[in-house]
Design a protein around this motif. Structure first.
Motif, PDB file in Angstrom:
ATOM      1  N   CYS A  52     -38.907 -42.289   9.292  1.00 33.28           N
ATOM      2  CA  CYS A  52     -40.044 -41.674   8.586  1.00 33.28           C
ATOM      3  C   CYS A  52     -41.338 -41.831   9.376  1.00 33.28           C
ATOM      4  O   CYS A  52     -41.594 -42.893   9.955  1.00 33.28           O
ATOM      5  CB  CYS A  52     -40.234 -42.320   7.209  1.00 33.28           C
ATOM      6  N   ASN A  87     -46.338 -39.997   6.971  1.00 33.97           N
ATOM      7  CA  ASN A  87     -46.283 -39.256   5.703  1.00 33.97           C
ATOM      8  C   ASN A  87     -44.903 -39.352   5.063  1.00 33.97           C
ATOM      9  O   ASN A  87     -44.602 -38.615   4.114  1.00 33.97           O
ATOM     10  CB  ASN A  87     -46.635 -37.783   5.929  1.00 33.97           C
ATOM     11  N   LYS A  88     -44.068 -40.237   5.629  1.00 39.01           N
ATOM     12  CA  LYS A  88     -42.689 -40.423   5.174  1.00 39.01           C
ATOM     13  C   LYS A  88     -41.838 -39.172   5.341  1.00 39.01           C
ATOM     14  O   LYS A  88     -40.846 -38.967   4.618  1.00 39.01           O
ATOM     15  CB  LYS A  88     -42.660 -40.916   3.716  1.00 39.01           C
ATOM     16  N   GLU A  89     -42.233 -38.327   6.283  1.00 38.62           N
ATOM     17  CA  GLU A  89     -41.420 -37.158   6.595  1.00 38.62           C
ATOM     18  C   GLU A  89     -40.331 -37.537   7.598  1.00 38.62           C
ATOM     19  O   GLU A  89     -40.588 -38.224   8.588  1.00 38.62           O
ATOM     20  CB  GLU A  89     -42.276 -36.021   7.157  1.00 38.62           C
ATOM     21  N   THR A  90     -39.127 -37.065   7.339  1.00 33.47           N
ATOM     22  CA  THR A  90     -37.994 -37.294   8.233  1.00 33.47           C
ATOM     23  C   THR A  90     -37.856 -36.111   9.198  1.00 33.47           C
ATOM     24  O   THR A  90     -38.499 -35.068   9.014  1.00 33.47           O
ATOM     25  CB  THR A  90     -36.695 -37.439   7.428  1.00 33.47           C
ATOM     26  N   HIS A 113     -37.263 -33.015   7.241  1.00 34.20           N
ATOM     27  CA  HIS A 113     -38.484 -32.386   6.721  1.00 34.20           C
ATOM     28  C   HIS A 113     -39.094 -31.455   7.772  1.00 34.20           C
ATOM     29  O   HIS A 113     -39.486 -30.315   7.472  1.00 34.20           O
ATOM     30  CB  HIS A 113     -39.534 -33.458   6.350  1.00 34.20           C
ATOM     31  N   ASP A 150     -41.298 -37.359   0.896  1.00 33.49           N
ATOM     32  CA  ASP A 150     -42.448 -37.826   1.672  1.00 33.49           C
ATOM     33  C   ASP A 150     -43.468 -38.459   0.731  1.00 33.49           C
ATOM     34  O   ASP A 150     -43.170 -38.714  -0.438  1.00 33.49           O
ATOM     35  CB  ASP A 150     -43.051 -36.688   2.505  1.00 33.49           C
ATOM     36  N   THR A 151     -44.654 -38.750   1.218  1.00 30.33           N
ATOM     37  CA  THR A 151     -45.667 -39.431   0.390  1.00 30.33           C
ATOM     38  C   THR A 151     -46.107 -38.575  -0.797  1.00 30.33           C
ATOM     39  O   THR A 151     -46.607 -39.104  -1.795  1.00 30.33           O
ATOM     40  CB  THR A 151     -46.907 -39.793   1.240  1.00 30.33           C
TER      41      THR A 151
END
Length: 379
Positions: free
Chosen positions: A330, A333-336, A339, A364-365
């Motif tokens: 992540c 923004n906690k995007e993988t 994402h 994500d966030t």
């Protein structure tokens, strides 16, 4: 000449101010080295410093430009024709150092084209060897950029400033290195050019050669003591440049010479980030084989896999996954990676990530899933 003599001088004088495509008769006579007609035109009206309407070329600039590539004229005849035209214009007051916004002075033009005969003539007539054009480039910059080694030698012998800087603070050595003119680079180094000089972005000649993939020039610069880990304003090294542009052989050479494989730029991006983002599969493979950190994070906590996924570089994504990259890492923004690929609509990359076990419902966030990203952007 016979046709010219049909008309009275006063009528010719009137026609001398008539343009054809922005050019006056004196420009056309100079360009094609019709020096007998040129001499008559000057006697009728001396306007040897007249500029063309659009490009501000003077007759002398056009005489030096010499577009005549006719096979009917040998080199000696052509040089003689140029000499007579240039001498005639200078004798009647042509300004040898007038500059065109794009071409520069007559000496710039001759140097750019590697016309040593004309360069020598202009220097004998007191042309300014270090004159600058709009971009502060000297005749030496021009000759270096196009790899005219004998012209570079001639200009240096006559006192040209070897470390002169243009508006970007690039020296002639920068120009020669960027264009891979190895013998010209060798000449500059033998003459004492600053091998680690910086341009405005703090790029050295080694940065330039590495970026453009000129392996032999890179080898030469390294042998002569270029700083292999020098950093530009973004803290990018020559190895960053070579990786970003996918110059695999240069990457190999720099690594063999001890370049730092995990060096980071101002965004904490590594070489692997650069190569992954641009989709240079062979370079990514090489960097991984040499021990690059596969899960390195930049300032946004993005890994090379994030970069490759965002740009849909499917082959690189496959390679990174095969080598053990964290598929569900992540960013801030906690995007993988999933994402990223979904957001940009890279269907094949999304399929690959899902096949390899990516979390389809990761949030994500903002608690947005990859499906949110794809829906939001109409993918």
């Amino acid at each position: 000449m016979d046709l010219l003599n049909v008309f009275p001088k006063e009528q010719i004088r009137w026609f001398l101010m008539k343009k054809w495509g922005g050019y006056y008769p004196i420009h056309i006579a100079s360009l094609f080295h019709n020096h007998e007609i040129l001499r008559e035109l000057i006697q009728v009206k001396n306007n040897v410093n007249f500029r063309t309407e659009i490009f501000e070329h003077t007759p002398l600039m056009l005489a030096v430009l010499n577009t005549d590539t006719s096979e009917q004229k040998n080199k000696e005849t052509r040089n003689q024709s140029i000499d007579i035209t240039v001498e005639l214009l200078l004798t009647h007051g042509a300004d040898i150092n007038l500059c065109d916004p794009f071409l520069g002075s007559p000496l710039h033009i001759a140097s750019c084209e590697g016309r040593n005969h004309t360069v020598k003539l202009l220097l004998r007539k007191a042309a300014d060897i270090n004159s600058c054009d709009t971009y502060n480039e000297t005749p030496l910059h021009k000759a270096s950029q196009w790899g005219h080694e004998s012209t570079v030698q001639l200009l240096l012998d006559k006192g040209a400033d070897i470390n002169s800087c243009d508006t970007n603070k690039e020296t002639p050595l920068h120009k020669a290195s960027e264009n891979g003119h190895e013998s010209t680079v060798q000449l500059f180094l033998e003459k004492g050019a600053d091998i680690n000089s910086w341009d405005l972005n703090k790029e050295t000649p080694l940065h330039k050669a590495s970026k453009m993939g000129h392996e032999s020039t890179v080898q030469l610069l390294l042998e002569k003591g270029a700083d292999i880990n020098s950093c530009d304003t973004n803290k990018e090294t020559p190895l960053h440049k070579a990786s970003e542009w996918g110059n695999e052989r240069v990457v190999q050479l720099l690594l063999d010479k001890g370049a730092n494989i995990n060096s980071c730029d101002t965004n904490k991006e590594t070489l692997l980030h650069k190569a992954s983002e641009e989709g240079h599969e062979n370079t990514v493979q090489l960097l991984l084989d040499k021990g690059a950190d596969i899960n390195s994070c930049d300032t946004n906590k993005e890994t090379p896999l994030h970069k490759a996924s965002e740009w849909g570089n499917e082959q690189v994504v496959q390679l990174l996954l095969d080598k053990g990259a964290n598929i569900n890492s992540c960013d801030t923004n906690k995007e993988t990676p999933l994402h990223k690929a979904s957001d940009e609509g890279h269907e094949n990359t999304v399929q690959l990530l899902l096949d390899k076990g990516a979390d389809i419902n990761s949030c994500d966030t903002n608690k947005e899933t990859p499906l949110h990203k794809a829906s939001e952007n109409g993918q």
